[in-house]
Design an enzyme around this catalytic site. Structure first.
Site, PDB file in Angstrom:
ATOM      1  N   HIS A 129       0.841  -1.201   0.000  1.00 23.11           N
ATOM      2  CA  HIS A 129       0.000   0.000   0.000  1.00 23.11           C
ATOM      3  C   HIS A 129       0.878   1.254   0.000  1.00 23.11           C
ATOM      4  O   HIS A 129       1.985   1.267   0.545  1.00 23.11           O
ATOM      5  CB  HIS A 129      -0.903  -0.010   1.245  1.00 23.11           C
ATOM      6  CG  HIS A 129      -1.948   1.053   1.234  1.00 23.11           C
ATOM      7  ND1 HIS A 129      -1.747   2.302   1.792  1.00 23.11           N
ATOM      8  CD2 HIS A 129      -3.214   1.073   0.735  1.00 23.11           C
ATOM      9  CE1 HIS A 129      -2.840   3.027   1.651  1.00 23.11           C
ATOM     10  NE2 HIS A 129      -3.743   2.311   1.008  1.00 23.11           N
ATOM     11  N   SER A 156      -4.592  -4.694  -0.606  1.00 17.86           N
ATOM     12  CA  SER A 156      -5.773  -3.851  -0.769  1.00 17.86           C
ATOM     13  C   SER A 156      -6.263  -3.742  -2.205  1.00 17.86           C
ATOM     14  O   SER A 156      -7.450  -3.500  -2.433  1.00 17.86           O
ATOM     15  CB  SER A 156      -5.484  -2.447  -0.234  1.00 17.86           C
ATOM     16  OG  SER A 156      -4.389  -1.858  -0.928  1.00 17.86           O
ATOM     17  N   ASP A 180       0.743  -5.218   7.721  1.00 18.73           N
ATOM     18  CA  ASP A 180      -0.452  -4.385   7.606  1.00 18.73           C
ATOM     19  C   ASP A 180      -1.645  -5.322   7.424  1.00 18.73           C
ATOM     20  O   ASP A 180      -1.788  -5.981   6.395  1.00 18.73           O
ATOM     21  CB  ASP A 180      -0.301  -3.455   6.402  1.00 18.73           C
ATOM     22  CG  ASP A 180      -1.479  -2.517   6.210  1.00 18.73           C
ATOM     23  OD1 ASP A 180      -2.622  -2.918   6.517  1.00 18.73           O
ATOM     24  OD2 ASP A 180      -1.280  -1.395   5.715  1.00 18.73           O
TER      25      ASP A 180
END
Length: 395
Positions: free
Chosen positions: A137, A185, A210
């Site tokens: 990300h 993501s 994450d």
């Protein structure tokens, strides 16, 4: 006009010509899965509200109660007068839920990643070697940039390449960090967590994971995927939790150290009571939502299988994030517009957010989507594939 407005306008025009100009779109939520845009109702498949908690009555009730009890703002950072008894309770309960020694609440996922990574890179014994997944990300990449440390990137989810990178610095002094995501993501795929932990142990590296898109949705009772593997877990309250903010979880020594060294924690005003109240309520509810998680996983599998049968490239997703990878930005925009004409809201993702020629529609499912909603989505996608199959193929 100021001196730089010509530069700003030329840059905007260039992006428009490339088909990657971004614009803010004013929409209003009707429910977790429906929105209003220009007085039209759309079925929403772009939200990160994976469990439908953003409009949950209990979260709303707790927010209102905490406003009445504590006011609308904390008025200071945690180390001044913004730290309250409820912060301690939430963080203790959160650590217990995650199975870690301690946890700290941060303002947002972006802020937590940038603040904590830059803090680690600036303060750990030098030199600091940071090894990152190429498709991390943007906030993870920017944290490295803010920490003024050059990244050593490995090919996406390629554990052999990661080991080669670690081999190249095996005999170097200093500190080694591996930074990656659990559920990615943009692609919805899963990192090889066991191999990451094994390599971190073998090379004495610190593993930062994450877990933003897994927490609340995956793992035992929704605790996410990272805490059993990571030295530091970052998760967010703004997705499956239905609220706002983020957390860092790990050892007590780590969290105590961040309280003393992390500028992004030290100098940020504490989250307001209304937000903290909703976090507290979500923390109560999430362990009880196994049925909702099972339903969501079943619907995700159904959609993925059907799209794959129709020849749509959905990558290696194993989660509620299903990318419809169509190649060009023009394809992504065309399909998006066609779906909106059918009152389906899906957001196109284009470069520079994703690599060139991998533009996609980022489809996200929620436990709040009914079976008929999913069926309607699939029917309309199939209709568009039949009408213009070339728009769905990567070049």
């Amino acid at each position: 006009m100021n001196y730089f407005d010509n530069f700003f306008q030329e840059s905007i025009l260039k992006r428009k010509q490339q088909g990657i100009l971004r614009n803010l779109t004013p929409i209003d939520a009707i429910s977790s899965v429906r929105l209003n845009y220009q007085n039209q109702e759309y079925l929403n498949f772009s939200s990160n509200d994976y469990l439908g908690l953003s409009i949950n009555p209990y979260l709303e009730q707790k927010s209102q109660e905490w406003i009445e009890q504590y006011g609308v703002g904390c008025s200071a950072s945690r180390l001044v007068t913004g730290h309250t008894s409820y912060h301690e309770i939430i963080e203790a309960d959160l650590a217990k839920f995650l199975g870690t020694e301690a946890a700290l609440i941060f303002a947002s996922g972006w802020q937590a990643n940038v603040a904590v990574i830059s803090c680690l890179l600036e303060n750990l014994p030098k030199p600091v070697w940071v090894i990152t997944d190429k498709l991390n990300h943007a906030s993870l990449h920017y944290g490295c940039k803010a920490g003024q440390t050059k990244q050593i990137r490995f090919r996406h989810n390629d554990m052999r390449h990661l080991q080669e990178r670690l081999d190249s610095i095996q005999n170097e002094n200093g500190s080694k960090l591996i930074i990656t995501e659990t559920i990615f993501s943009m692609d919805g795929d899963l990192a090889d967590l066991q191999s990451l932990r094994r390599l971190a142990d073998e090379y004495q590296a610190f593993l930062f994971l994450d877990d933003a898109h897994a927490t609340g949705v995956l793992g035992t009772h929704g605790q996410g995927l990272a805490s059993s593997y990571a030295d530091l877990t970052m998760g967010t309250f703004s997705k499956a939790w239905g609220s706002f903010g983020a957390y860092i979880a790990g050892s007590k020594a780590l969290c105590d150290w961040l309280i003393n060294y992390c500028s992004g924690f030290i100098h940020t005003t504490a989250l307001p009571p209304a937000v903290s109240g909703s976090i507290s309520a979500a923390l109560e509810l999430i362990p009880t939502l196994d049925a909702e998680r099972t339903y969501l996983q079943t619907q995700c599998l159904l959609v993925k299988q059907q799209l794959t049968e129709w020849g749509v490239d959905v990558g290696d997703t194993v989660s509620q994030i299903i990318p419809l990878i169509v190649g060009s930005a023009e394809n992504a925009l065309e399909i998006t517009q066609s779906l909106r004409e059918e009152k389906i809201w899906v957001t196109p993702i284009r470069p520079p957010t994703v690599p060139v020629n991998s533009s996609r529609l980022r489809l996200t499912l929620s436990a709040a989507h009914q079976a008929k909603d999913i069926q309607y989505l699939l029917e309309k996608i199939h209709m568009l594939i039949v009408q213009k199959p070339s728009s769905w193929k990567r070049i």
